[in-house]
Motif scaffolding. Structure first.
Motif, PDB file in Angstrom:
ATOM      1  N   VAL A  21       6.447  -6.816  -4.585  1.00 61.98           N
ATOM      2  CA  VAL A  21       5.747  -5.652  -4.047  1.00 61.98           C
ATOM      3  C   VAL A  21       7.017  -4.477  -4.395  1.00 61.98           C
ATOM      4  N   ASP A  36      -1.637  -0.042  -6.850  1.00 65.55           N
ATOM      5  CA  ASP A  36      -2.335  -1.117  -5.776  1.00 65.55           C
ATOM      6  C   ASP A  36      -2.399  -1.861  -6.584  1.00 65.55           C
ATOM      7  N   SER A  38      -2.814  -4.509  -4.903  1.00 66.78           N
ATOM      8  CA  SER A  38      -2.633  -5.660  -3.687  1.00 66.78           C
ATOM      9  C   SER A  38      -3.608  -6.912  -3.884  1.00 66.78           C
ATOM     10  N   ASP A  39      -4.706  -6.535  -5.097  1.00 68.34           N
ATOM     11  CA  ASP A  39      -5.220  -7.602  -5.251  1.00 68.34           C
ATOM     12  C   ASP A  39      -4.897  -8.484  -6.370  1.00 68.34           C
ATOM     13  N   VAL A  41      -1.154 -10.014  -5.160  1.00 65.35           N
ATOM     14  CA  VAL A  41      -0.893 -10.515  -4.058  1.00 65.35           C
ATOM     15  C   VAL A  41      -1.644 -11.847  -3.150  1.00 65.35           C
TER      16      VAL A  41
END
Length: 267
Positions: A21, A36, A38-39, A41
């Motif tokens: 990250v 972004d 997040s999808d 991780v």
């Protein structure tokens, strides 16, 4: 219950995710071009390369000192034993400080050993004279013992005449302190004369008084503060496996511990 390696691996995984990250965000001068990810991780159930784990929570019931030695030679080492070549597994057991069991009967197939012969820190029926104390201390330091199966076997033929008192906990804790021993796991034990038990909850196991202030058996203020963090509270189960084996337990004295599930028997 030896979990250190899994905690360490879990911390490494978290660190790796933070580096990913952080690396993705490095070099950005403001928030206008934030990406972004997040999808991308994913939090894994188990740190790689593991896809599962097994914890063995073993009770010392019915075990003599000689049997303990042989069981752990077979499970923990690669030595030749009467059960065959050792398995070489990282396996720990529980123990008792005291043995006041007077229920009778035998604990072996040959009907030669009674509950009085069960392995305990102090001699059966005594709270002062050492029994297997020296060996138990050695096995705690070696990692072959990591659990208190309560303070002792206080099962009685006359269950309405319990023997356990707070002083037993104080005596046992003094031994742990003077020998610099650390025990973090507790499993309840025995019939309803074992009023030392705790954690099952009001309305279920009313005989349990270990966490009830004012009882002569109250001890969780001492026990939990001494470092016990994980508790099996007597709840049996026929379920094998779960996404999480831990759950919070709120004790009657206001303290909180982590409870853990066990497959105990087919209900």
């Amino acid at each position: 219950m030896r979990h250190g390696r899994f905690v360490f691996s879990g911390l490494m995984l978290i660190a790796a995710v933070l580096m990913v990250v952080g690396g993705a965000c490095a070099g950005q001068s403001d928030g206008s071009d934030e990406v972004d990810i997040s999808d991308r991780v994913q939090l894994l159930d188990f740190p790689p390369p593991y896809s599962g784990m097994l914890a063995i929570s073993n009770d010392i019931d019915g075990t003599t000192l000689e049997e303990f030695r042989e069981i752990h030679r077979f499970v923990n080492t690669r030595e030749d034993t009467r059960m065959g070549e050792g398995l070489g597994l990282d396996f720990a057991n529980s123990f008792w400080f005291f043995n006041y069991n007077d229920t009778g009967g035998y604990i072996d197939a040959e009907d030669t050993e009674t509950p009085r012969e069960q392995m305990s820190y102090f001699v059966a029926g005594d709270a002062v004279k050492p029994g297997a104390a020296e060996e138990i201390r050695h096995y705690i330091r070696a990692g072959w013992i990591d659990t208190l199966h309560s303070w002792g076997d206080f099962s009685r033929a006359e269950v309405q005449e319990p023997v356990f008192r707070r002083g037993h906990a104080e005596k046992a804790l003094a031994e742990l302190k003077v020998h610099d021993l650390d025990i973090r796991v507790w499993t309840n034990h025995g019939n309803v004369a074992n009023i030392q038990n705790f954690g099952y909850g009001v309305g279920f196991a009313e005989y349990q008084e270990g966490d009830r202030p004012g009882s002569t058996a109250y001890h969780t203020d001492l026990t939990i503060d001494s470092g016990v963090h994980f508790v099996w509270n007597s709840k049996g189960s026929d379920a094998v496996g779960a996404r999480s084996l831990l759950f919070p337990i709120d004790l009657a004295d206001g303290r909180s511990v982590w409870g853990f599930e066990r497959y105990t028997h087919t209900i």
